[in-house]
Structures are given as structure tokens and as C-alpha cells.
Design an enzyme around this catalytic site. Structure first.
Site, short mmCIF file in Angstrom:
data_model
loop_
_atom_site.label_atom_id
_atom_site.label_comp_id
_atom_site.label_asym_id
_atom_site.label_seq_id
_atom_site.Cartn_x
_atom_site.Cartn_y
_atom_site.Cartn_z
CG ASN A 128 56.83 -17.54 48.39
OD1 ASN A 128 56.28 -17.30 47.32
ND2 ASN A 128 57.55 -18.63 48.57
CG ASP A 129 52.15 -17.23 49.39
OD1 ASP A 129 52.61 -17.77 48.37
OD2 ASP A 129 51.88 -17.85 50.44
#
Length: 467
Positions: free
Chosen positions: A393-394
Site C-alpha cells: 500500500n504505502d
């Protein structure tokens, strides 16, 4: 009193030298995924030599206790190696690291008790450092284990005035250590020091979010190494001193590298409560510019994968949780049979410990030369037909490049948004540990394949076979 090495013990000294060389070579081999297995074997051989050499020292007694302890430790080690899943390896590393710190603290307490507080200056300094650092590492590692095992929440746990209270606890423990060094011989002072150090270890890790666990595990590993080295001075054991310093130095270096990979300082990782849930954070994707999130199906993705020239798999914690690494490997083999070039993009802080993705993919027999570090794979994305993001994700959020208000601004990321097509496999639109939306999901070349990663990959395999 535990026996110490006699200056005339030339044979033991030579064996310890061999042990030290083995440890240094093990670290060298572990720096490469291709040689990591050899590094583990070399390090294991060095440890066996160290143990046998120590047992050959004059004055070693209590053989029954030694045999019982060795048997218990061997059973735990064998069971852990064979039964603990690779997805749970970060927890196991944290737990074993805590055991090392606890052992150092126990040795310090035992030595102080046997000497009845009557220690020379150097041993008492080493005893205090061993008890202090070892206790912090022990307690901190247990909290890290609990967070990784989801026994307690992975989000930062904070309270008003926490940093001030933590500082008071830490300096209280340091003050007791100074009192011991100054000549106080009461054993309760050392016990109180250990209690405060344990409390600090708990409070030290509680405010750190799950996304920062790779950094924390590295730092706690360095702490354990320093505690072991201090214990070596207490016992006048050369190999323990050197081995502890090797672990301390390598753990410190790895901590700095992990923090650099996130473009954050170590102090920000430790005291910034990164990942704390904020009101409204990640409530929904921004669509004020007209862009929307588009969903896709396994059949559509299978067509893209089957007719691609190059596919880059981007693994993340979602893949680890779903235990999808073997299925990902099976999908890659199926594509490779069709002439597709499949590579794997490894971000330094993907997962929950340094090298987590490497370990998972190695377990699935992914070729080492297919694993590409961030700096090596990023130039490949513009020539990539499909980037398959599985739970990352990040580390794929383009906001890190341009959004100065983002908490991840400046963090080096994988340039998946530069691929011709991006397929993101996620359970839902929930944000990652940073608590922010991922702009990648709104890019025109991005589509979302929702569902459990393992189930989605199995469906992809079936769809590719029918394509």
C-alpha cells in the site's frame, strides 16, 4: 561464579577465533539472498564451536542443569524452525531477540548476586549495562511480538505526557545504575533497575505502529547485541564480546537503512506515533477531479497477464497475511511457460521485518535473480506491461513524490504508476498503516481486483489456463 577464560587457554582461544571468523563470514553471506542459506549454516557451525569450547572450560559444573536447559532450548528451536510459518517469522524473530536480551539481564543479576555486590569497576559497569539494555530489549521485543501477533492492536498506543513519563522511567533506571557503579551494594537496587528497564521497554514500543516494526525489530536486535557484548565483559568471554558487537553494529546499521528507506529519522519512528488513527483519515478516496476507482475481474486480468511481455509482481504484507506466496510462484511459472518475463519488486520496508518479502518468496522457491531491490527495479517499470500489486500500500503511493502535506512525503517508493497497466489486489479500500488514501488507485491505468490475495491468485491461475 561462572568460569572465565584463562590466559593460558590457547586451544580455547583458537576455537573462539574460528567462531568469530564464522560469524563474520555469516554476516557477509547473509547480505545476499543467493548466499543467505550458506550464511545460516556458517553461523550455526560457529555457534556450535562456541558452545562446545565453552563447555570445555575448567570449572564448568551443574551439568544436569546445562543438559536440561540445552534440551529445552533445542526442542523450542527445532519446533520453531519446522512449525512456525514464514508469515509468522517476524514474530519469531522478535521473540527470540527478546530471549537473548532477557538472558543477558539474567546473567547480570546472577553475577551481581554471586559477588554480593562486591565487583570491580569494569565488571559492575558491564553488569549495569547488561541488565539495563537486556531488560529493555526483552520487554520491548515481547511487545513487538504481541503487536505482530495481533494480541494487542498494531496501531500506536499513546497517552498524554507519554514521552515525559518514558524519559522519567528511563533516567530513573540510569540513576540506579549510576548508584550501583558508585558503590551501592544492595541487590534490591539492581532489581529495581531491571523493573524500570522492563517498564521502559514496554512503554518504548507501545506508541510505535505496525508499519514501523521493521525498524523497531532492527533496533531491538542491536540492543540485544550490545547487551550480549556487555555480558561478555562481565564473564571475560572474548567471543561473546565480539559476537555481541557484530550484532549491535549490524542491527544499528540496518536500523538506519530502514529509516532512510522511509525518509524518516529514527527519532520520528520511535517517538512520532506514526500510523495513529486520525479522525477522517482514509475515509474515502478523493474524487473531486472526476477520477474514480475501477474494479476488474480475474478473467480480464488473466488476458492482460497472458499477452504481456513483462510482468512485475509487487508483494506486500497482504500477500504474507493471505499466505499467497506459493500461489504467486505458481502463477509466475504459468506465465513464464508462455514466454512472459516475470520479476519481483522488493521494497526495503515491505512486510514486518527486514527481508520479510525475500524470505516468503524464497520459501516458495522464487529464483534469487528474479528478486529486484527498489533501486534496481524502478527503471524497469516504464517498460513493464503489467504491475501486479499484492497487498502493498504505502510503498506504492505516488503522493510520496509530490504531496508535501502527506506523512509519507519524501519516502522512496516503487514506481508502479509508471507501468502500462497496474492491477492492485486488496480486500477493501481501507488505507495502509499511514492512514492515508493511495493515489495509485485513481490512476487511469489502475484497476482493483478485490478479495483475499490467495483466493484472487488461485482464480487468476485458473483464468490464465483458460486464456
Amino acid at each position: 561464579m561462572i568460569a572465565v577464560i584463562s590466559p593460558s587457554s590457547n586451544a580455547i582461544g583458537l576455537l573462539y577465533l574460528v567462531t568469530i571468523v564464522c560469524f563474520i563470514l555469516a554476516l557477509r553471506f547473509l547480505s545476499s539472498p543467493k548466499l543467505a542459506r550458506r550464511g545460516n549454516w556458517v553461523g550455526g557451525v560457529g555457534m556450535i564451536i562456541a558452545i562446545v569450547s565453552t563447555l570445555l572450560l575448567d570449572g564448568i559444573g551443574n551439568w544436569v542443569l546445562i543438559v536440561v536447559a540445552a534440551a529445552i532450548g533445542s526442542v523450542v528451536g527445532v519446533v520453531g524452525a519446522r512449525r512456525v510459518k514464514m508469515t509468522a517469522m517476524p514474530q519469531m524473530v522478535a521473540l527470540f531477540n527478546g530471549v537473548g536480551g532477557g538472558a543477558a539481564a539474567l546473567v547480570a543479576i546472577a553475577e551481581f548476586h554471586v559477588a554480593n555486590g562486591n565487583l570491580d569497576t569494569t565488571p559492575v559497569v558491564s553488569t549495569v549495562l547488561s541488565a539495563l539494555i537486556g531488560s529493555i530489549s526483552f520487554a520491548g521485543s515481547l511487545i513487538a511480538f504481541a503487536k505482530l501477533q495481533e494480541l494487542i492492536g498494531g496501531r500506536p498506543i499513546t497517552f498524554p505526557g507519554q514521552n515525559i513519563f518514558n524519559a522519567a522511567v528511563f533516567f530513573g533506571a540510569v540513576g540506579l545504575g549510576i548508584a550501583l557503579i558508585a558503590g551501592v551494594e544492595d541487590q534490591w537496587v539492581l532489581w529495581l533497575l531491571v523493573a524500570l528497564a522492563v517498564l521502559f521497554g514496554v512503554l518504548f514500543v507501545l506508541p510505535i505502529g505496525g508499519a514501523d516494526m521493521p525498524v523497531v525489530i532492527s533496533l531491538l536486535n542491536a540492543f540485544t547485541g550490545l547487551a550480549a557484548s556487555a555480558t561478555g565483559f562481565v564473564l571475560s568471554n572474548t567471543v561473546l564480546i565480539v559476537a555481541g558487537m557484530l550484532v549491535g553494529a549490524s542491527g544499528t546499521l540496518l536500523t538506519l537503512l530502514m529509516a532512510k528507506a522511509m525518509n524518516r529519522s529514527v527519532s520520528n519512528v520511535l517517538f512520532g506515533a506514526f500510523g495513529k488513527v486520525q479522525a477522517g483519515a482514509g475515509a474515502g478516496m478523493r474524487t473531486d477531479d472526476g477520477r474514480t476507482v475501477r474494479a476488474t475481474t480475474p478473467e480480464d486480468v488473466a488476458v492482460q497477464l497472458s499477452f504481456a511481455n513483462k510482468v512485475v509482481v509487487v508483494p506486500g504484507y497482504g500477500m504474507a497475511v493471505a499466505q499467497a506466496q506459493h500461489d504467486v510462484r505458481a502463477l509466475a511459472e504459468l506465465l513464464e511457460e508462455r514466454g512472459v518475463d516475470v520479476l519481483y519488486a522488493i521494497h526495503p520496508v515491505a512486510g514486518r521485518m527486514p527481508g520479510h518479502m525475500n524470505v516468503l518468496l524464497a520459501e516458495a522457491n522464487v529464483p534469487y535473480d528474479a528478486l529486484k531491490e527498489m533501486d534496481e527495479i524502478n527503471p524497469e517499470f516504464p517498460q513493464t506491461d503489467v504491475a501486479l500489486v499484492i497487498g502493498a500500500n504505502d510503498v506504492t503511493n505516488p503522493a510520496a513524490r509530490h504531496d508535501t502535506s502527506s506523512p509519507i512525503y519524501g519516502m522512496p517508493i516503487l514506481d508502479v504508476d509508471k507501468a502500462h497497466s497496474v492491477i492492485v489486489m486488496k480486500r477493501s479500500m481501507n488505507p495502509g498503516f499511514a492512514g492515508i488514501d493511495n493515489e495509485l488507485y485513481l490512476e487511469p491505468q489502475t484497476t482493483m481486483l478485490f478479495g483475499d490475495a490467495k483466493d484472487s491468485v488461485v482464480k487468476l491461475i485458473a483464468a490464465v489456463k483458460q486464456t
